[in-house]
Scaffold this motif. Structure first.
Motif, PDB file in Angstrom:
ATOM      1  N   GLY A  21     -74.085   4.696  33.635  1.00 34.53           N
ATOM      2  CA  GLY A  21     -74.440   4.122  34.919  1.00 34.53           C
ATOM      3  C   GLY A  21     -73.220   3.808  35.763  1.00 34.53           C
ATOM      4  O   GLY A  21     -72.242   3.247  35.270  1.00 34.53           O
TER       5      GLY A  21
ATOM      6  N   THR B 275     -74.777  13.870  34.562  1.00 38.58           N
ATOM      7  CA  THR B 275     -75.433  13.770  33.268  1.00 38.58           C
ATOM      8  C   THR B 275     -75.360  15.128  32.569  1.00 38.58           C
ATOM      9  O   THR B 275     -75.203  16.164  33.227  1.00 38.58           O
ATOM     10  CB  THR B 275     -76.890  13.297  33.435  1.00 38.58           C
TER      11      THR B 275
ATOM     12  N   PHE C  78     -72.001  -1.754  32.180  1.00 43.77           N
ATOM     13  CA  PHE C  78     -72.689  -0.517  32.537  1.00 43.77           C
ATOM     14  C   PHE C  78     -73.492   0.011  31.349  1.00 43.77           C
ATOM     15  O   PHE C  78     -73.038  -0.043  30.199  1.00 43.77           O
ATOM     16  CB  PHE C  78     -71.670   0.542  32.971  1.00 43.77           C
TER      17      PHE C  78
ATOM     18  N   ARG D 279     -79.557   3.554  24.078  1.00 39.57           N
ATOM     19  CA  ARG D 279     -78.496   3.093  24.968  1.00 39.57           C
ATOM     20  C   ARG D 279     -77.445   2.294  24.217  1.00 39.57           C
ATOM     21  O   ARG D 279     -77.686   1.731  23.140  1.00 39.57           O
ATOM     22  CB  ARG D 279     -79.049   2.236  26.103  1.00 39.57           C
TER      23      ARG D 279
ATOM     24  N   ARG E 184     -82.701   2.311  33.967  1.00 42.16           N
ATOM     25  CA  ARG E 184     -82.514   3.764  33.942  1.00 42.16           C
ATOM     26  C   ARG E 184     -81.574   4.147  35.079  1.00 42.16           C
ATOM     27  O   ARG E 184     -81.966   4.150  36.237  1.00 42.16           O
ATOM     28  CB  ARG E 184     -83.866   4.415  34.104  1.00 42.16           C
ATOM     29  N   PRO E 185     -80.290   4.421  34.777  1.00 44.18           N
ATOM     30  CA  PRO E 185     -79.330   4.696  35.847  1.00 44.18           C
ATOM     31  C   PRO E 185     -79.698   5.939  36.649  1.00 44.18           C
ATOM     32  O   PRO E 185     -80.245   6.907  36.120  1.00 44.18           O
ATOM     33  CB  PRO E 185     -78.002   4.883  35.100  1.00 44.18           C
ATOM     34  N   LYS E 186     -79.381   5.885  37.948  1.00 38.92           N
ATOM     35  CA  LYS E 186     -79.731   6.987  38.845  1.00 38.92           C
ATOM     36  C   LYS E 186     -79.026   8.290  38.467  1.00 38.92           C
ATOM     37  O   LYS E 186     -79.493   9.384  38.817  1.00 38.92           O
ATOM     38  CB  LYS E 186     -79.401   6.620  40.291  1.00 38.92           C
ATOM     39  N   GLU E 187     -77.911   8.159  37.735  1.00 33.13           N
ATOM     40  CA  GLU E 187     -77.175   9.362  37.324  1.00 33.13           C
ATOM     41  C   GLU E 187     -78.023  10.308  36.472  1.00 33.13           C
ATOM     42  O   GLU E 187     -77.767  11.525  36.446  1.00 33.13           O
ATOM     43  CB  GLU E 187     -75.907   8.978  36.561  1.00 33.13           C
TER      44      GLU E 187
END
Length: 557
Positions: free
Chosen positions: A342, A363, A383, A397, A413-416
């Motif tokens: 993240g 990713t 992060f 995670r 849930r990271p946008k990456e």
């Protein structure tokens, strides 16, 4: 599920007959004469390896163990020296590893160690009955080989699906002339976990081998124990050994690719993930466009990063601005992971131990058996380092902490994860490891066949027969440039792993030993036949391989 099968009988016989039985396998039928795993051709190539003269001696004890996955979750499984992942091994390139496997598994369970991705001498590859006899309970076996190629690797058994228990650990071969500049290095092992929580891998395979139609297809039956023995499950249910786990994510909605919605990260499995009545381990409805459709076969209650559940993650600590090398390893049985950090972008530098042209991404998709190295410069804060179970709407995670602040929620849930995603087919080999241009001497069509209806996974329509492993070899000769055309006729993706070699994807793709072949697609790979012996080629989905999607690549004598 408790009936003795061909592999149980075979391994017991091999234990008594020793190496003579291995030789007999190659003489059966009309199969061509192949190089012996410990023959002079193997020794001649091994003597040419560059060695430092240093030897690292250690013992790997495979035994039943209660492991701590965090959040109070302590399943009983099989593990190396009581922990999962096992203790990281790290050696400089050119050093010799002398690793003694001590089999203390319950009952009469046999086992082995396969050094995944290492181009070592053939008789140390750890594949019963092809390269050695299986190590019997109460016995030891010493693997001695030179690790001469730097990279990120791991090791696991090659008996049944024992990998799907806790029997795996990272192996890092360091480059004494490391060209990458970085301040920290973190090894990140991904895994899908079921053993000792909702059942055992034995029970999973017993259900899967009946197929969607409910008819027992017999399977490959390649376990390492005998009927009625303690499989290590909390209930004490008898079973045979298979190995690595394949469950799902805890009863959450599995529609789509997992690109929307909150993912399951609970500290305990939901009723839907426990198998329910009749121990239903089969996963239905997991879909991923990235994987071409069906994402997986098996329900897993947990997805782990370095052996920890998301509710109680491992925490990596560093100072802001530090440059970190991530070594990412997918040790799972049935799950591809989409990995992202993240608030950061990753610069991919290697895959399966070999350098690639550096590529910045959000990713990366990692199939079972694949490894990727990435560089990242850390920001200031806390992060999430997230492994999305592709198509299964579940997360594993860890946390990266470079300063004060509250940790993000386990469901973040990271946008990456939805940004620029990279797969192996999009990468290019670094110039210094790209195969030289030359004509192809031999081409083999490797047709991937089978399906869920009968669970009859195979290569070229033939399910691998462990009782006659050299009966239908894919033959090569030393010095040849070989092309393998993986033709996937199935509706499932398959991570195809070649032992003892690396291949190049296409004319300029990355050098790898494991690559994802998408459904209804063809992938051509090239390798130089420079490591004589008998080498397995198989799907690294633990259950597909066990069902029969294996073949033997043999050097002609």
């Amino acid at each position: 599920m408790n009936s003795m099968n061909r592999r149980s009988v075979l391994l017991a016989g091999l234990g008594a007959a020793g190496a003579g039985a291995l030789a007999a396998c190659s003489r059966s039928g009309s199969a061509p004469a192949l190089v012996s795993p410990s023959g002079p051709a193997v020794s001649a190539v091994d003597e040419q390896r560059v060695r430092t003269g240093r030897t690292h001696e250690l013992t790997l004890t495979a035994a039943r163990a209660k492991v701590d996955l965090g959040a109070g979750i302590t399943p009983v499984t099989w593990a190396f020296s009581g922990r999962t992942p096992g203790r990281e091994l790290r050696v400089p390139a050119g050093d010799t590893l002398a690793a003694t496997l001590s089999n203390q598994l319950p009952g009469r369970a046999t086992t082995s160690v396969h050094w995944h991705g290492i181009a070592l001498r053939n008789d140390m590859d750890g594949v019963p009955p092809v390269t050695q006899t299986a190590v019997r309970a109460g016995r030891d076996f010493t693997y001695r080989f030179t690790a001469d190629t730097p990279g990120t690797y791991f090791f696991h058994p090659h008996v049944g699906v024992q990998l799907d228990r806790g029997l795996y650990a990272p192996l890092i071969v360091e480059d004494p002339r490391e060209p990458l500049p970085y301040d920290e290095e973190w090894v990140v092992v991904l895994d899908d976990w079921l053993d000792g929580v909702t059942g055992t891998p034995d029970e999973v395979f017993a259900e899967l081998r009946h197929g969607m139609g409910g008819t027992d297809t017999g399977g490959a039956g390649m376990d390492g124990t005998h009927m009625g023995e303690d499989s290590g499950s909390p209930s004490g249910a008898p079973g045979h050994d298979m190995g690595h786990d394949m469950g799902d994510m805890g009863g959450t909605d599995m529609g789509g690719s997992g690109s929307t919605g909150a993912a399951s990260t609970a500290g305990s499995p939901s009723p839907a993930a426990t198998g329910g009545a009749g121990h239903s381990f089969m996963l239905m409805g997991a879909e991923s466009p990235l994987l071409g459709g069906d994402a997986g076969d098996v329900r897993y209650p947990y997805h782990l990063v370095n052996g920890r559940v998301p509710a109680d993650p491992e925490v990596f600590r560093a100072k802001p601005g530090k440059r970190v090398r991530l070594r990412l390893i997918n040790a799972g049985g049935d799950t591809a992971y989409r990995v992202a950090l993240g608030g950061h972008r990753l610069t991919l530098t290697h895959t399966d131990g070999f350098p690639v042209r550096h590529q910045q991404v959000d990713t990366v998709l990692i199939g079972m058996g694949e490894r990727y190295d990435a560089l990242v410069t850390l920001g200031d804060g806390v992060f999430p380092l997230v492994a999305l179970a592709e198509g299964k709407n579940a997360l594993g995670r860890a946390l990266v902490r470079t300063g004060p602040g509250a940790a993000p929620a386990a469901t973040v849930r990271p946008k990456e994860l939805d940004g620029m995603i990279m797969t192996a087919s999009q990468l290019r080999a670094a110039e210094d490891v790209r195969l030289t241009q030359r004509k192809t001497d031999r081409v083999h069509r490797i047709e991937l066949t089978g399906g869920m209806t009968s669970y009859d996974w195979a290569v070229n329509g033939k399910r691998f027969d462990m009782s006659h492993p050299a009966a239908n070899p894919i033959t090569v000769e030393r010095g040849e440039r070989v092309r393998l055309d993986f033709v996937n006729t199935t509706t499932m993706w398959h991570p195809m792993h070649l032992h003892g070699h690396t291949y190049q994807i296409g004319g300029s793709g990355p050098r790898k030993d494991t690559a994802i072949v998408l459904p209804k697609k063809t992938m051509s790979v090239f390798f130089d036949a420079d490591n004589p012996g008998r080498w397995m080629l198989h799907c690294h989905n633990a259950y597909h391989g066990e069902a029969g999607m294996m073949a033997l690549v043999g050097y002609r004598a």
